[in-house]
Structure formats: structure tokens, C-alpha cells
Scaffold this motif. Structure first.
Motif, PDB file in Angstrom:
ATOM      1  N   LYS A 107       0.657  -1.483  -0.001  1.00 26.86           N
ATOM      2  CA  LYS A 107       0.131  -0.013   0.000  1.00 26.86           C
ATOM      3  C   LYS A 107       0.860   1.199  -0.019  1.00 26.86           C
ATOM      4  O   LYS A 107       0.568   2.241  -0.877  1.00 26.86           O
ATOM      5  CB  LYS A 107      -0.925   0.072   1.155  1.00 26.86           C
ATOM      6  CG  LYS A 107      -1.728   1.287   1.441  1.00 26.86           C
ATOM      7  CD  LYS A 107      -2.745   0.864   2.374  1.00 26.86           C
ATOM      8  CE  LYS A 107      -3.754   2.263   2.737  1.00 26.86           C
ATOM      9  NZ  LYS A 107      -2.954   3.340   3.371  1.00 26.86           N
ATOM     10  N   THR A 108       1.817   1.341   0.885  1.00 29.47           N
ATOM     11  CA  THR A 108       2.730   2.416   0.853  1.00 29.47           C
ATOM     12  C   THR A 108       3.496   2.563  -0.606  1.00 29.47           C
ATOM     13  O   THR A 108       3.789   3.840  -0.632  1.00 29.47           O
ATOM     14  CB  THR A 108       3.912   2.001   1.963  1.00 29.47           C
ATOM     15  OG1 THR A 108       3.075   2.026   3.339  1.00 29.47           O
ATOM     16  CG2 THR A 108       4.866   3.377   1.972  1.00 29.47           C
ATOM     17  N   ALA A 109       3.832   1.625  -1.270  1.00 33.37           N
ATOM     18  CA  ALA A 109       4.319   1.511  -2.453  1.00 33.37           C
ATOM     19  C   ALA A 109       3.417   1.844  -3.574  1.00 33.37           C
ATOM     20  O   ALA A 109       3.715   1.890  -4.775  1.00 33.37           O
ATOM     21  CB  ALA A 109       5.286   0.330  -2.793  1.00 33.37           C
ATOM     22  N   ARG A 110       2.071   1.958  -3.183  1.00 31.93           N
ATOM     23  CA  ARG A 110       1.104   2.410  -4.190  1.00 31.93           C
ATOM     24  C   ARG A 110       0.928   1.063  -4.986  1.00 31.93           C
ATOM     25  O   ARG A 110       0.548   1.430  -6.301  1.00 31.93           O
ATOM     26  CB  ARG A 110       1.134   3.618  -4.738  1.00 31.93           C
ATOM     27  CG  ARG A 110       1.420   4.849  -3.835  1.00 31.93           C
ATOM     28  CD  ARG A 110       1.511   6.326  -4.560  1.00 31.93           C
ATOM     29  NE  ARG A 110       0.112   6.430  -5.280  1.00 31.93           N
ATOM     30  CZ  ARG A 110      -1.053   6.851  -4.694  1.00 31.93           C
ATOM     31  NH1 ARG A 110      -1.023   7.231  -3.502  1.00 31.93           N
ATOM     32  NH2 ARG A 110      -2.024   7.048  -5.367  1.00 31.93           N
ATOM     33  N   LYS A 111       1.256   0.038  -4.672  1.00 35.55           N
ATOM     34  CA  LYS A 111       1.116  -1.300  -5.485  1.00 35.55           C
ATOM     35  C   LYS A 111      -0.379  -1.768  -5.048  1.00 35.55           C
ATOM     36  O   LYS A 111      -0.487  -2.681  -4.317  1.00 35.55           O
ATOM     37  CB  LYS A 111       2.006  -2.307  -5.199  1.00 35.55           C
ATOM     38  CG  LYS A 111       3.339  -1.918  -5.465  1.00 35.55           C
ATOM     39  CD  LYS A 111       3.726  -1.564  -7.049  1.00 35.55           C
ATOM     40  CE  LYS A 111       4.980  -1.463  -7.635  1.00 35.55           C
ATOM     41  NZ  LYS A 111       5.076  -1.424  -9.082  1.00 35.55           N
ATOM     42  N   PHE A 112      -1.512  -1.196  -5.390  1.00 37.12           N
ATOM     43  CA  PHE A 112      -2.809  -1.289  -4.721  1.00 37.12           C
ATOM     44  C   PHE A 112      -3.414  -2.578  -4.941  1.00 37.12           C
ATOM     45  O   PHE A 112      -4.144  -3.177  -4.019  1.00 37.12           O
ATOM     46  CB  PHE A 112      -3.531  -0.029  -5.336  1.00 37.12           C
ATOM     47  CG  PHE A 112      -3.246   1.327  -4.707  1.00 37.12           C
ATOM     48  CD1 PHE A 112      -2.566   1.309  -3.527  1.00 37.12           C
ATOM     49  CD2 PHE A 112      -3.717   2.232  -5.415  1.00 37.12           C
ATOM     50  CE1 PHE A 112      -2.380   2.664  -3.147  1.00 37.12           C
ATOM     51  CE2 PHE A 112      -3.338   3.545  -5.150  1.00 37.12           C
ATOM     52  CZ  PHE A 112      -2.628   3.866  -3.717  1.00 37.12           C
ATOM     53  N   ASP A 113      -3.166  -3.242  -6.209  1.00 41.32           N
ATOM     54  CA  ASP A 113      -3.916  -4.494  -6.488  1.00 41.32           C
ATOM     55  C   ASP A 113      -2.915  -5.547  -5.448  1.00 41.32           C
ATOM     56  O   ASP A 113      -3.743  -6.456  -4.909  1.00 41.32           O
ATOM     57  CB  ASP A 113      -3.490  -5.134  -7.883  1.00 41.32           C
ATOM     58  CG  ASP A 113      -4.576  -4.181  -8.722  1.00 41.32           C
ATOM     59  OD1 ASP A 113      -5.517  -3.392  -8.374  1.00 41.32           O
ATOM     60  OD2 ASP A 113      -4.158  -3.952 -10.023  1.00 41.32           O
TER      61      ASP A 113
END
Length: 203
Positions: free
Chosen positions: A106-112
Motif C-alpha cells: 500500500k505504501t508503495a502504491r501497489k494497490f492490487d
């Protein structure tokens, strides 16, 4: 470390993973020498490795955020293949590791990837509830994170559903409503009449 893997396996397998001093040392090895000792401890400890890994990865403060993120992702790359005892403690440990990894994604914006891990953690935790509608703070927080993920992707219906689940699972719904309302990622819900009605319902 000298390539004597068989001897190392025998030594670690003979240790008592419940011994507090030894456990502290093994956690330190996992945090600082994961490439060297991770596979050895995994093979030597079997199902006992899972909760030990969670304890090691939960600790903060020793590394910058980017190094901690890399450690958590590297240590859990084979999480789905790690053995466990199949009991409540094992389910909770696996759910904890999934939650840690989901938070890192989530922090890395890898939402899937984050959503997949949070969903898997929620499913495991749900199986351990005393009743299907029981309140649980950890599960409530996971649903909060899932609401944030959905809102960040413009999936407001899913965000609303997750926010409602967070409120339904929270031991203190009013406090959870406050958390939902102050989350920057959930600003779209605060501007949506359905979100406003949801938050108002717990006052």
C-alpha cells in the motif's frame, strides 16, 4: 555461514524455539542476516518459523523505511508456501504477515497486491472469530485499509462497503468513524452523501 547447511539445519532443529533468549537471537538473525539464515531457519523450524518471522518483521526502528519495506517484501516472497500448524496461532501469524506485506504494498502504491493481501488476511481472521459477526480491532483496521485502497482507485462503492465492514467489526464504532473521517485517502467518502450518512449512523 560456511556452507555447512546440513550441520546448521541440525543445530537449529535441536533448539527450542520457545526459549526466550534463543528466540530473541533468531529474530535478530532474520532481521539482519535474512539471506543467510532465512532458509535455514525455515527448514529447521518448520511450522514454528511462521510466528517467529512475524515477530522479526513487526519490529521497527532499526532500518530506514525503504530498507524495512525491502526486508518485509523479501522475507514474505514465499509466504504462501510456508508451512504452518493449521491451528489458530498459525492462522493469526499468517494473517499478521499478510497484513504487514499488504501495508508495504500500500505504501508503495501497489494497490492490487495490497488488496489481495488484505483480503486474504481478513479471510483468515474471520475464520478465527468466535461468531460470524464478532467485533475485532485487527479485522476492523484491515477493512479501513481496504476502504482506503478502494477510494484511491476511484471504487467508491467498494470503499463504502469496506468502511461499513470496518465500523461493523470495530469494538468502538465511534472511534472507527473518526479514523475513517480523518484519513486523507477517504476524502471522497466524506464528500459523498452515502459516506456522510454512514458516518452519521454511528453518532
Amino acid at each position: 555461514e560456511l556452507g555447512r547447511t546440513r550441520e546448521a539445519l541440525a543445530i537449529f532443529a535441536a533448539l527450542d524455539p520457545a526459549d526466550a533468549a534463543l528466540r530473541r537471537q533468531m529474530r535478530h538473525l532474520l532481521r539482519t542476516r535474512l539471506p543467510t539464515f532465512g532458509a535455514v531457519l525455515r527448514d529447521a523450524l518448520g511450522p514454528a518459523y511462521l510466528p517467529l518471522l512475524l515477530e522479526a518483521l513487526e519490529k521497527k526502528g532499526e532500518y530506514p523505511d525503504d530498507e524495512l519495506a525491502a526486508l518485509r517484501l523479501g522475507a514474505t516472497a514465499d509466504l504462501e508456501d510456508l508451512p504452518d500448524a493449521g491451528d489458530r496461532a498459525a492462522h493469526l501469524a499468517r494473517a499478521g504477515l499478510l497484513t504487514l506485506r499488504g501495508g508495504t504494498w500500500k505504501t508503495a502504491r501497489k494497490f492490487d497486491q495490497a488488496e489481495a493481501d488484505f483480503a486474504a488476511a481478513a479471510s483468515l481472521l474471520t475464520t478465527e472469530l468466535p461468531t460470524p459477526d464478532a467485533r475485532d480491532p485487527t479485522l476492523a483496521t484491515i477493512e479501513l485499509r481496504r476502504a482506503e485502497l478502494a477510494a484511491a482507485q476511484g471504487r467508491l462503492d467498494d470503499a463504502l462497503a469496506a468502511a461499513a465492514r470496518a465500523l461493523g467489526r470495530a469494538p468502538d464504532p465511534e472511534w472507527m468513524a473518526q479514523r475513517l473521517q480523518i484519513s486523507p485517502m477517504l476524502a471522497p467518502l466524506r464528500d459523498d452523501p452515502r459516506g456522510q450518512a454512514l458516518f452519521a449512523s454511528v453518532r
